[in-house]
Design a protein around this motif. Structure first.
Motif, PDB file in Angstrom:
ATOM      1  N   SER A 170       0.839  -1.188   0.000  1.00  0.00           N
ATOM      2  CA  SER A 170       0.000   0.000   0.000  1.00  0.00           C
ATOM      3  C   SER A 170       0.880   1.245   0.000  1.00  0.00           C
ATOM      4  CB  SER A 170      -0.916   0.016   1.232  1.00  0.00           C
ATOM      5  OG  SER A 170      -0.141   0.045   2.421  1.00  0.00           O
ATOM      6  N   LEU A 171       0.282   2.365  -0.365  1.00  0.00           N
ATOM      7  CA  LEU A 171       0.972   3.646  -0.307  1.00  0.00           C
ATOM      8  C   LEU A 171       0.750   4.220   1.088  1.00  0.00           C
ATOM      9  CD1 LEU A 171       2.536   5.914  -1.761  1.00  0.00           C
ATOM     10  CD2 LEU A 171       0.333   6.834  -2.502  1.00  0.00           C
ATOM     11  N   PHE A 461       6.144   3.078   0.724  1.00  0.00           N
ATOM     12  CA  PHE A 461       5.345   1.908   0.377  1.00  0.00           C
ATOM     13  C   PHE A 461       5.491   0.863   1.482  1.00  0.00           C
ATOM     14  CE2 PHE A 461       6.696   3.809  -3.691  1.00  0.00           C
ATOM     15  CZ  PHE A 461       5.457   4.066  -4.252  1.00  0.00           C
ATOM     16  N   ARG A 462       4.357   0.256   1.857  1.00  0.00           N
ATOM     17  CA  ARG A 462       4.352  -0.699   2.968  1.00  0.00           C
ATOM     18  C   ARG A 462       3.820  -2.045   2.485  1.00  0.00           C
ATOM     19  NH1 ARG A 462       1.200   1.900   7.357  1.00  0.00           N
ATOM     20  NH2 ARG A 462       3.143   3.102   7.603  1.00  0.00           N
ATOM     21  N   SER A 465       2.065  -7.953   4.004  1.00  0.00           N
ATOM     22  CA  SER A 465       2.263  -9.163   4.791  1.00  0.00           C
ATOM     23  C   SER A 465       3.004  -8.921   6.098  1.00  0.00           C
ATOM     24  CB  SER A 465       3.017 -10.215   3.973  1.00  0.00           C
ATOM     25  OG  SER A 465       4.289  -9.716   3.581  1.00  0.00           O
ATOM     26  N   ASP A 466       3.981  -8.005   6.096  1.00  0.00           N
ATOM     27  CA  ASP A 466       4.794  -7.824   7.302  1.00  0.00           C
ATOM     28  C   ASP A 466       4.989  -6.362   7.691  1.00  0.00           C
ATOM     29  OD1 ASP A 466       6.485  -6.937   5.314  1.00  0.00           O
ATOM     30  OD2 ASP A 466       7.999  -8.497   5.602  1.00  0.00           O
ATOM     31  N   GLN A 467       4.319  -5.460   6.965  1.00  0.00           N
ATOM     32  CA  GLN A 467       4.391  -4.023   7.244  1.00  0.00           C
ATOM     33  C   GLN A 467       5.792  -3.437   7.016  1.00  0.00           C
ATOM     34  OE1 GLN A 467       1.321  -2.287   8.048  1.00  0.00           O
ATOM     35  NE2 GLN A 467       0.835  -4.295   7.182  1.00  0.00           N
ATOM     36  N   ASN A 468       6.646  -4.167   6.301  1.00  0.00           N
ATOM     37  CA  ASN A 468       7.951  -3.628   5.932  1.00  0.00           C
ATOM     38  C   ASN A 468       7.756  -2.404   5.039  1.00  0.00           C
ATOM     39  OD1 ASN A 468      10.757  -3.393   5.547  1.00  0.00           O
ATOM     40  ND2 ASN A 468      10.674  -4.675   3.708  1.00  0.00           N
ATOM     41  N   PHE A 484       5.465  -5.905  -4.262  1.00  0.00           N
ATOM     42  CA  PHE A 484       6.409  -5.144  -3.434  1.00  0.00           C
ATOM     43  C   PHE A 484       7.850  -5.396  -3.873  1.00  0.00           C
ATOM     44  CE2 PHE A 484       8.977  -4.520   0.417  1.00  0.00           C
ATOM     45  CZ  PHE A 484       8.524  -3.273   0.859  1.00  0.00           C
ATOM     46  N   ASN A 485       8.155  -6.634  -4.251  1.00  0.00           N
ATOM     47  CA  ASN A 485       9.521  -6.989  -4.630  1.00  0.00           C
ATOM     48  C   ASN A 485       9.944  -6.361  -5.961  1.00  0.00           C
ATOM     49  OD1 ASN A 485       9.915  -8.509  -2.315  1.00  0.00           O
ATOM     50  ND2 ASN A 485       9.364 -10.440  -3.289  1.00  0.00           N
ATOM     51  N   ASP A 486       8.982  -5.818  -6.713  1.00  0.00           N
ATOM     52  CA  ASP A 486       9.300  -5.188  -7.998  1.00  0.00           C
ATOM     53  C   ASP A 486       9.480  -3.675  -7.887  1.00  0.00           C
ATOM     54  OD1 ASP A 486       9.292  -7.545  -9.416  1.00  0.00           O
ATOM     55  OD2 ASP A 486       7.206  -7.381 -10.062  1.00  0.00           O
TER      56      ASP A 486
END
Length: 543
Positions: A170-171, A461-462, A465-468, A484-486
């Motif tokens: 998410s943003l 960006f968060r 799954s883990d709020q990283n 997220f990984n992209d």
């Protein structure tokens, strides 16, 4: 070391060196969005632009090919140069022949000054820092300078894309100095990629979005891009015809550009200069390669695409699709053995090897390596030696990449031993032949990023799954895939004609090639000496 030019023949050609034409005053009008506008485009007055302290990049040739593969001048009757929209723009507004089909900040600033910021490139739709609010005010010269500051300072066009549905992130926060960006539409500032040497490319756009939806052939991506760009950038009222789209795509696939002549000021170790030196990059006739000849020029780039080289070369490229331009076979010289492993590097012995990656992928200046030019008796030969050594460093210097999504995570290692050509693997072009994208952290807004500047919007960006949380100026591929990984992954750009289109990286954050080399030296601890960095810059300038 052996040059790819060895073993290939020379063609008779009609060379084409583009020179800009200065425009006089053009009639003004106003569009529906309130843009004051001229009806004509301004061209920069010279094809020769200073790239950085190491001197003038010289002459970049752009040539076209006809349907049978013969070299011709650039076809200015192509729809690429036609006004097909409503705001005065053409494809040439941002992809200029005199800048190897790209555009530089120096040109943009020159055009702004010559037209008072009224040239078609300066349009609110995507040229201004925001499409609404104070940065969309273009009523005076002062407000136009403010509204178009990202275009003037970085050469960036604003790309507005919203958060994708179903993303695994998410943003979390937005900090936009231009008071516009939100989850509905992020403001992403990106450089126009050059519309040349596209036959060597495996995908279209920095984030590959024109190569989505099954458009795996780069020609299909260019066809779609032609229409999207005309409807968006040029604000056309109707879509292009199929014939217009195909004509623009095939025009780009038949354009080849590389440096053909250089007028470079040689910089001594003590900082003094020895004056202007002529370095002729041309290889002509059937005479054997000598130690002072390199294989510059677009015709040699075309030969690399269409002909088998000698035993020490990079192989051949084949036609893809009947009746359409010859182009890259995806995966050529792929350094990946599988989806999760890298090939070992081939020995540099002039012999064709299998089961290894040929990291000597760009070899135009192999005859100029200093070891082959002894004894060095003149500044000209010394300069050639430094350019050749810079190229050698580019493809042979081994260094470690740590935490580079698209590379280290793919092979399941924290750190991977690479050369520059691990990513820039396409022979003689320097793109990535497998359409892989990498996150080298150019867009990272925190940490050790020597090219970050505060005039870019910042996005947090968060991961769900883990709020990283990570902080970037542009999520790149992540905004297309929703992964997220992209985030932060971008296309590997072509390296040819670099001297004509500063600044660099997807967002123009590196003002000079020296800044580019410094970024990688700092980011990955390459340990390059001052001489090695200067030699790399000299090499990159001459591509």
């Amino acid at each position: 070391m052996r040059s790819l030019a060895q073993g290939i023949f020379s063609w008779s050609i009609i060379g084409f060196t583009a020179l800009g034409v200065a425009c006089g005053g053009a009639p003004m009008s106003s569009d529906e969005s309130g843009n004051l506008q001229t009806t004509d485009e301004a061209l920069s007055s010279s094809a020769t632009l200073t790239a950085n302290q190491f001197g003038n990049p010289g002459t970049i040739e752009v040539v076209g090919t006809n349907s049978s593969g013969g070299l011709i001048g650039v076809d200015h009757n192509n729809p690429f140069f036609q006004n097909l929209g409503t705001n005065g723009r053409t494809c040439n507004s941002c992809h200029k022949v005199e800048a190897a089909m790209g555009i530089s900040v120096a040109q943009i600033q020159s055009i702004f000054n010559a037209t008072q910021g009224l040239d078609p490139i300066f349009r609110i739709v995507d040229g201004s820092n925001a499409p609404t609010g104070p940065y969309a005010n273009v009523s005076t010269l002062a407000t136009r300078k403010q509204a178009f500051s990202m275009l003037l300072n970085h050469g960036d066009i604003r790309v507005g894309i919203g958060m994708p549905a179903g993303a695994d992130f998410s943003l979390a926060a937005v900090q936009d100095p231009y008071f516009f960006a939100s989850a509905t539409e992020l403001s992403l500032f990106r450089r126009p990629l050059p519309s040349v040497n596209m036959a060597f490319s495996a995908q279209v756009m920095w984030d590959g979005r024109e190569s989505e939806a099954g458009r795996t052939d780069v020609r299909d991506g260019l066809i779609n891009q032609a229409n999207d760009a005309t409807l968006g950038h040029a604000q056309a009222a109707t879509a292009l015809t199929t014939a217009q789209r195909s004509a623009i795509a095939d025009f780009q696939l038949r354009l080849f550009s590389a440096q053909s002549h250089a007028h470079t000021t040689f910089v001594r170790a003590d900082g003094s200069t020895s004056g202007v030196l002529d370095t002729d990059l041309n290889v002509t006739g059937s005479a054997p390669i000598t130690t002072e000849l390199a294989s510059g020029n677009p015709e040699n780039l075309l030969l690399a695409l269409t002909h088998v080289s000698d035993a020490g070369g990079n192989g051949t490229f084949n036609a893809v699709g009947a009746g359409s331009p010859v182009r890259l076979v995806p995966g050529t010289n792929n350094p990946f053995a599988s989806a999760s492993s890298l090939l070992p590097r081939c020995p540099d012995d002039g012999v064709n090897h299998t089961g290894c990656f040929k990291n000597q992928a760009i070899t135009a200046f192999e005859p100029w390596e200093s070891g082959d030019l002894q004894p060095i008796t003149t500044d000209l030969v010394a300069l050639r030696g430094r350019i050749g050594d810079g190229e050698n460093t580019f493809y042979n210097r081994v260094f470690n990449m740590t935490n580079v999504p698209g590379l280290t995570d793919v092979v399941g290692q924290t750190t991977v031993s690479v050369t520059c050509t691990t990513c820039h693997n396409t022979p003689q072009s320097g793109t990535n032949s497998s359409a892989r994208m990498f996150n080298t952290k150019v867009a990272e807004a925190v940490g050790n990023n020597p090219v970050f500047t505060s005039d870019f919007p910042i996005y947090a960006f968060r991961r769900n799954s883990d709020q990283n949380q990570i902080v970037y100026t542009d999520p790149g591929l992540g905004l297309r895939t929703g992964k997220f990984n992209d985030i932060g992954k971008f296309k590997v750009p072509s390296l040819r004609g670099l001297g004509s289109r500063a600044p660099y990286f997807h967002n123009g954050s590196a003002k000079t090639l020296k800044d580019v080399v410094n970024f990688y030296n700092v980011r990955f601890g390459m340990g390059l000496s001052a001489d090695e960095q200067e030699n790399l810059v000299l090499f990159l300038q001459q591509t």
